[in-house]
Design a protein around this motif. Sequence first.
Motif, PDB file in Angstrom:
ATOM      1  N   LEU A 240       0.460  -1.389  -0.003  1.00 17.08           N
ATOM      2  CA  LEU A 240      -0.327  -0.142   0.168  1.00 17.08           C
ATOM      3  C   LEU A 240       0.889   1.518  -0.125  1.00 17.08           C
ATOM      4  O   LEU A 240       0.760   2.468  -0.484  1.00 17.08           O
ATOM      5  N   LEU A 241       1.847   1.293   0.949  1.00 14.63           N
ATOM      6  CA  LEU A 241       3.071   1.981   1.281  1.00 14.63           C
ATOM      7  C   LEU A 241       4.431   1.449   0.480  1.00 14.63           C
ATOM      8  O   LEU A 241       4.730   3.184   0.394  1.00 14.63           O
ATOM      9  N   GLY A 242       4.784   1.136   0.415  1.00 12.82           N
ATOM     10  CA  GLY A 242       6.116   0.541   0.113  1.00 12.82           C
ATOM     11  C   GLY A 242       7.087   1.646   1.096  1.00 12.82           C
ATOM     12  O   GLY A 242       8.363   1.019   0.916  1.00 12.82           O
ATOM     13  N   GLU A 243       7.080   1.402   2.120  1.00 13.93           N
ATOM     14  CA  GLU A 243       8.197   1.695   3.022  1.00 13.93           C
ATOM     15  C   GLU A 243       8.468   0.769   4.059  1.00 13.93           C
ATOM     16  O   GLU A 243       9.279   1.120   4.130  1.00 13.93           O
ATOM     17  N   ASN A 244       7.699  -0.102   4.282  1.00 13.86           N
ATOM     18  CA  ASN A 244       8.262  -1.122   4.774  1.00 13.86           C
ATOM     19  C   ASN A 244       9.749  -1.821   4.348  1.00 13.86           C
ATOM     20  O   ASN A 244      10.484  -2.181   5.677  1.00 13.86           O
ATOM     21  N   THR A 245       9.551  -1.952   3.108  1.00 13.20           N
ATOM     22  CA  THR A 245      10.887  -2.486   2.644  1.00 13.20           C
ATOM     23  C   THR A 245      12.217  -1.555   2.909  1.00 13.20           C
ATOM     24  O   THR A 245      12.706  -2.329   2.779  1.00 13.20           O
ATOM     25  N   ALA A 246      11.815  -0.108   2.988  1.00 16.35           N
ATOM     26  CA  ALA A 246      13.260   0.423   3.154  1.00 16.35           C
ATOM     27  C   ALA A 246      13.486   0.473   4.813  1.00 16.35           C
ATOM     28  O   ALA A 246      14.441  -0.111   5.378  1.00 16.35           O
ATOM     29  N   TYR A 247      12.595   0.338   5.241  1.00 17.10           N
ATOM     30  CA  TYR A 247      12.963   0.391   6.891  1.00 17.10           C
ATOM     31  C   TYR A 247      13.524  -1.132   7.635  1.00 17.10           C
ATOM     32  O   TYR A 247      14.095  -1.085   8.223  1.00 17.10           O
ATOM     33  N   LEU A 248      13.094  -2.275   6.606  1.00 20.21           N
ATOM     34  CA  LEU A 248      13.690  -3.070   7.177  1.00 20.21           C
ATOM     35  C   LEU A 248      15.711  -3.694   6.319  1.00 20.21           C
ATOM     36  O   LEU A 248      15.509  -4.319   6.076  1.00 20.21           O
ATOM     37  N   ASN A 249      15.298  -3.003   4.263  1.00 20.42           N
ATOM     38  CA  ASN A 249      16.215  -3.227   4.310  1.00 20.42           C
ATOM     39  C   ASN A 249      17.526  -1.951   3.707  1.00 20.42           C
ATOM     40  O   ASN A 249      17.814  -2.172   2.390  1.00 20.42           O
ATOM     41  N   ASP A 250      18.166  -1.779   4.733  1.00 17.32           N
ATOM     42  CA  ASP A 250      19.594  -0.742   4.479  1.00 17.32           C
ATOM     43  C   ASP A 250      20.627  -1.162   4.356  1.00 17.32           C
ATOM     44  O   ASP A 250      20.711  -2.484   4.385  1.00 17.32           O
ATOM     45  N   GLN A 251      21.372  -0.322   3.193  1.00 17.70           N
ATOM     46  CA  GLN A 251      22.967  -0.845   3.126  1.00 17.70           C
ATOM     47  C   GLN A 251      23.623  -0.005   3.029  1.00 17.70           C
ATOM     48  O   GLN A 251      23.113   1.285   2.806  1.00 17.70           O
ATOM     49  N   LEU A 252      25.167  -0.981   2.847  1.00 23.31           N
ATOM     50  CA  LEU A 252      25.967   0.360   3.514  1.00 23.31           C
ATOM     51  C   LEU A 252      26.276   1.046   1.785  1.00 23.31           C
ATOM     52  O   LEU A 252      26.773   0.265   0.853  1.00 23.31           O
ATOM     53  N   VAL A 253      26.370   2.227   1.863  1.00 24.01           N
ATOM     54  CA  VAL A 253      26.544   3.471   0.451  1.00 24.01           C
ATOM     55  C   VAL A 253      27.989   4.044   1.214  1.00 24.01           C
ATOM     56  O   VAL A 253      28.876   4.340   0.181  1.00 24.01           O
ATOM     57  N   ASP A 254      28.558   3.962   2.069  1.00 24.76           N
ATOM     58  CA  ASP A 254      29.739   4.723   2.427  1.00 24.76           C
ATOM     59  C   ASP A 254      30.049   4.030   4.194  1.00 24.76           C
ATOM     60  O   ASP A 254      29.801   3.939   4.865  1.00 24.76           O
ATOM     61  N   PHE A 255      31.490   3.956   3.678  1.00 22.76           N
ATOM     62  CA  PHE A 255      31.924   3.550   5.275  1.00 22.76           C
ATOM     63  C   PHE A 255      33.928   3.577   5.691  1.00 22.76           C
ATOM     64  O   PHE A 255      33.941   3.679   4.570  1.00 22.76           O
ATOM     65  N   SER A 256      34.653   3.944   6.678  1.00 25.67           N
ATOM     66  CA  SER A 256      35.446   4.003   7.012  1.00 25.67           C
ATOM     67  C   SER A 256      35.834   3.722   8.700  1.00 25.67           C
ATOM     68  O   SER A 256      35.294   3.584   8.982  1.00 25.67           O
TER      69      SER A 256
END
Length: 286
Positions: A240-256
């Motif tokens: 319905l809203l498309g946001e739960n996927t984002a709340y549960l599946n974050d990915q690393l884009v920068d790291f040091s």
Amino acid sequence: MLAVALTVACAPSVAQDSRSPIHVHRVATGNLDGLKNAIKLSVEACRAVKNLPLGAPVSLPSDTYLAKLAVVEAKEYFDGANHATYHTVRRVAADPASGTCQLMLFHERSGWAGQMCGSATKGSSTSINKLLDYNRPEPAANQVDTVAAPRKGCGKKAKTYDVTGLPIENAGRASCVWDSDIIAKQMRAAGLKAEGHKKGSPAADFCLYARQPIYVHNGHHELVVLKSSGSTEGDALDQLLGENTAYLNDQLVDFSDGSPIPAERFSAGAVRSFVAQPAKTPLGEH
């Protein structure tokens, strides 16, 4: 944001204070079909309140734009006694201030910066849900407070996290070990049956930096999370809203690990500046 309790098993040895500064930047995108549906719903809600014709076509952003939109974004910094987190949630929706229900990009921000076992600054902006209450939308505002931060474990001895022999996951810029695998190892050592990480499981799981899964200062520790996972297959709210996927599946884009972190990242001024950014911007501006 989705509140998830993080529980990690500990090995019995005492963890030494961490020395090397670490920076983690994670981003999560949403369910494309759900995001498009949510935009249409927001436009219809806006039209209803403004007595505009309902059911007219909605000019959606491109699929490419929505697929790349950082629905959830987190930047986290560790440096000795200092810790800072900056979180942003974004949503494309009809603007309550627009007479034609024009689409805008809305932002909700929260920040925490200071010492793990001392004082800190906490700030937040108006929630997206309040900004998008079409009957009574709240104006954009932010709140910043100085807080005492004697967090759990301060002054005591933290225990190390034993990741020896566990499967290593590639997080893109660093390697990580799943939280559930650490828990399962501890349970099996106690003679209990346990399964570790399952790909495609709906249960939230968190992949911790393999070289240093926790950042320790004076007995207090913070998890060093590089990415997360959780299936939303069959999740009606996500469709319905498309946001739960984002709340549960974050990915690393920068790291040091080991690169100097400017002291300003841990300051009250940084939190104030972060939450004071515009609550809505034209599409295309993150």
